[in-house]
Design a protein around this motif. Structure first.
Motif, PDB file in Angstrom:
ATOM      1  N   GLY A 151       0.918  -1.261  -0.054  1.00  0.00           N
ATOM      2  CA  GLY A 151      -0.059   0.061   0.094  1.00  0.00           C
ATOM      3  C   GLY A 151       0.777   1.016   0.035  1.00  0.00           C
ATOM      4  O   GLY A 151       0.211   2.457  -0.203  1.00  0.00           O
ATOM      5  N   ALA A 152       2.064   1.160   0.057  1.00  0.00           N
ATOM      6  CA  ALA A 152       2.925   2.468   0.060  1.00  0.00           C
ATOM      7  C   ALA A 152       3.757   2.768  -1.303  1.00  0.00           C
ATOM      8  O   ALA A 152       4.057   3.605  -1.784  1.00  0.00           O
ATOM      9  CB  ALA A 152       4.060   2.360   1.292  1.00  0.00           C
ATOM     10  N   ILE A 153       4.149   1.305  -2.070  1.00  0.00           N
ATOM     11  CA  ILE A 153       4.798   1.661  -3.022  1.00  0.00           C
ATOM     12  C   ILE A 153       3.793   1.353  -4.296  1.00  0.00           C
ATOM     13  O   ILE A 153       2.520   0.857  -3.808  1.00  0.00           O
ATOM     14  CB  ILE A 153       5.993   0.780  -3.176  1.00  0.00           C
ATOM     15  N   ASP A 154       4.259   1.378  -5.292  1.00  0.00           N
ATOM     16  CA  ASP A 154       3.367   0.927  -6.648  1.00  0.00           C
ATOM     17  C   ASP A 154       2.710  -0.387  -6.505  1.00  0.00           C
ATOM     18  O   ASP A 154       3.178  -1.274  -6.252  1.00  0.00           O
ATOM     19  CB  ASP A 154       4.222   1.104  -7.857  1.00  0.00           C
ATOM     20  N   PHE A 155       1.418  -0.288  -6.712  1.00  0.00           N
ATOM     21  CA  PHE A 155       0.627  -1.535  -6.395  1.00  0.00           C
ATOM     22  C   PHE A 155       1.093  -2.704  -7.596  1.00  0.00           C
ATOM     23  O   PHE A 155       1.269  -3.864  -7.242  1.00  0.00           O
ATOM     24  CB  PHE A 155      -0.885  -1.302  -6.762  1.00  0.00           C
ATOM     25  N   GLN A 156       1.391  -2.471  -9.015  1.00  0.00           N
ATOM     26  CA  GLN A 156       1.765  -3.181  -9.664  1.00  0.00           C
ATOM     27  C   GLN A 156       3.318  -4.002  -9.464  1.00  0.00           C
ATOM     28  O   GLN A 156       3.478  -5.002  -9.364  1.00  0.00           O
ATOM     29  CB  GLN A 156       2.132  -2.463 -11.194  1.00  0.00           C
ATOM     30  N   THR A 157       4.064  -3.211  -8.639  1.00  0.00           N
ATOM     31  CA  THR A 157       5.296  -3.666  -8.054  1.00  0.00           C
ATOM     32  C   THR A 157       5.066  -4.704  -7.182  1.00  0.00           C
ATOM     33  O   THR A 157       5.705  -5.415  -6.978  1.00  0.00           O
ATOM     34  CB  THR A 157       6.209  -2.472  -7.578  1.00  0.00           C
ATOM     35  N   LEU A 176       1.191 -16.947   1.999  1.00  0.00           N
ATOM     36  CA  LEU A 176       1.477 -15.424   2.089  1.00  0.00           C
ATOM     37  C   LEU A 176       0.202 -14.739   2.629  1.00  0.00           C
ATOM     38  O   LEU A 176      -0.874 -14.923   2.095  1.00  0.00           O
ATOM     39  CB  LEU A 176       1.636 -15.333   0.545  1.00  0.00           C
ATOM     40  N   ARG A 177       0.417 -13.667   3.603  1.00  0.00           N
ATOM     41  CA  ARG A 177      -0.401 -12.736   3.745  1.00  0.00           C
ATOM     42  C   ARG A 177       0.126 -11.244   3.589  1.00  0.00           C
ATOM     43  O   ARG A 177       1.070 -11.033   3.323  1.00  0.00           O
ATOM     44  CB  ARG A 177      -0.601 -12.776   5.611  1.00  0.00           C
ATOM     45  N   VAL A 178      -0.966 -10.555   3.287  1.00  0.00           N
ATOM     46  CA  VAL A 178      -0.451  -9.066   2.787  1.00  0.00           C
ATOM     47  C   VAL A 178      -1.572  -8.312   3.995  1.00  0.00           C
ATOM     48  O   VAL A 178      -2.460  -8.682   4.546  1.00  0.00           O
ATOM     49  CB  VAL A 178      -0.997  -8.644   1.688  1.00  0.00           C
ATOM     50  N   ASP A 179      -0.938  -7.095   4.375  1.00  0.00           N
ATOM     51  CA  ASP A 179      -1.473  -5.900   5.072  1.00  0.00           C
ATOM     52  C   ASP A 179      -1.482  -4.750   4.611  1.00  0.00           C
ATOM     53  O   ASP A 179      -0.408  -4.152   4.399  1.00  0.00           O
ATOM     54  CB  ASP A 179      -0.799  -6.100   6.567  1.00  0.00           C
ATOM     55  N   ALA A 180      -2.617  -4.236   4.047  1.00  0.00           N
ATOM     56  CA  ALA A 180      -2.792  -2.987   3.608  1.00  0.00           C
ATOM     57  C   ALA A 180      -2.676  -1.572   4.370  1.00  0.00           C
ATOM     58  O   ALA A 180      -2.665  -0.622   3.889  1.00  0.00           O
ATOM     59  CB  ALA A 180      -4.016  -2.843   2.694  1.00  0.00           C
ATOM     60  N   ASN A 181      -2.921  -1.998   5.608  1.00  0.00           N
ATOM     61  CA  ASN A 181      -3.215  -0.929   6.800  1.00  0.00           C
ATOM     62  C   ASN A 181      -4.020   0.059   6.219  1.00  0.00           C
ATOM     63  O   ASN A 181      -4.082   1.356   6.594  1.00  0.00           O
ATOM     64  CB  ASN A 181      -1.807  -0.199   6.994  1.00  0.00           C
ATOM     65  N   GLY A 182      -5.180  -0.269   5.647  1.00  0.00           N
ATOM     66  CA  GLY A 182      -6.279   0.487   5.282  1.00  0.00           C
ATOM     67  C   GLY A 182      -5.962   1.450   4.133  1.00  0.00           C
ATOM     68  O   GLY A 182      -6.558   2.546   3.615  1.00  0.00           O
TER      69      GLY A 182
END
Length: 349
Positions: A151-157, A176-182
């Motif tokens: 969620g902080a760098i380019d989504f495609q990356t 694999l888990r991901v955390d977008a922090n909103g």
């Protein structure tokens, strides 16, 4: 018995990136109980910019708590309802005071070094090369569950990084888990979840900002990828509010950070309500020092959860405290060494 509190600033070994910015330091506070013969210590790891008790009167409430420690744990927890990190610190301090060695708070196979806790390896945000380096290190260290901040760098990356992991490691090899922090906007979140689901992820934490119950409920209903509520639980204090939140949103998972949700008692309240609704959960630390992490880890083991927990943050700081906690082969272990002692836990913090 007397109580005092002390402030302490943890220093990150290297700046750690989240969608809220770069973290270089983390403030925390300790409540220390002493009756002249024994002592107890608890950590109030209030998280600035995130905790419900990030309030101007926080330290005044800490002082009030210490001045009124004679009221006892049950009364104090009720009065501290809107100060969850102090609730946890008080719970921990009383448990530590009652313990034989001030650090073994929940005696178990874990604290006897006969069992371990499966944990996820945490990947912090940064450049693509930095994140790839972290991923490689975690896999080489034996982790079978990786959690990546997004969620902080380019989504495609970020997608490319996740696809790269999946090309090399199957679902049976690495969870694999991901955390977008909103970090996602409500009107773009579902499409992003669909693209993330191609990476065969276990779950995503808090895809949109908290307090958007209708939008989050819609996402949880339509998502191709299990959603775990995290920040959404912060500032929800009463049992009635907890019931309403989980009834409305109906997430696939909730994530419990004792420092942010009222300590052990607050977390257990969430667990009971969630389980009644068929919602699963796991426990995560919130950048506490090893003192707070120790309490969370020992208590977590007693819950008998088989899911990887989020308890591997103790090695992030240059000035953390010595601890029996050891991350080994993707697990957290409790190993007392011959030179281990508790002298540093006394009043000289």
């Amino acid at each position: 018995m007397k109580a005092i509190f002390k402030h302490y600033t943890l220093q990150f070994k290297s700046p750690s990136g989240t969608s809220r910015g770069i973290l270089k330091t983390k403030e925390t506070w300790f409540i220390i109980l002493n009756d002249g013969e024994k002592f107890g210590i608890g950590e109030c790891g209030m998280f600035k910019g995130l905790s419900a008790d990030d309030q101007p009167e926080f330290e005044a409430k800490l002082k009030w708590t210490c001045d009124n420690i004679h009221l006892g744990l049950e009364v104090l927890l009720l009065d501290l309802m809107e100060f969850p990190s102090i609730q946890f610190g008080v719970e921990m301090a009383f448990k530590s005071f009652e313990s034989q060695d001030s650090f073994n708070l929940f005696p178990s196979e874990f604290t006897q070094s006969n069992a371990s806790i499966a944990i996820n390896g945490l990947i912090w945000m940064g450049s693509k090369s930095f994140m790839k380096q972290q991923i490689r290190e975690k896999i080489e260290a034996g982790f079978t569950c990786i959690k990546m901040k997004i969620g902080a760098i380019d989504f495609q990356t970020e997608l490319e990084l996740l696809h790269a992991i999946r090309q090399e490691f199957s679902v049976s090899d690495i969870e694999l888990r991901v955390d977008a922090n909103g970090a996602f906007l409500p009107d773009e979140a579902l499409e992003k979840l669909k693209r993330l689901s191609d990476c065969q992820l276990h779950s995503i934490e808090q895809p949109i900002k908290q307090k958007q119950w209708d939008d989050m409920a819609r996402l949880c209903h339509e998502t191709p990828l299990p959603i775990a509520l995290d920040e959404e639980l912060i500032g929800v204090f009463s049992s009635k509010e907890k019931q309403e939140l989980l009834q409305t949103i109906n997430p696939q998972y909730i994530i419990l950070k004792p420092t942010l949700v009222g300590g052990i008692s607050g977390s257990e309240s969430w667990i009971q309500i969630a389980e009644d609704k068929g919602i699963n959960w796991w426990i995560t630390s919130a950048l506490e020092s090893n003192i707070g992490l120790n309490a969370i880890a020992q208590w977590t083991y007693t819950l008998n959860s088989k899911m990887p927990q989020g308890l591997g943050t103790g090695s992030l700081f240059t000035n953390n405290f010595d601890s029996p906690l050891l991350v080994k082969n993707g697990t957290l272990r409790y190993e007392i060494t011959d030179n281990w002692n508790l002298s540093y836990l006394n009043l000289n913090i």
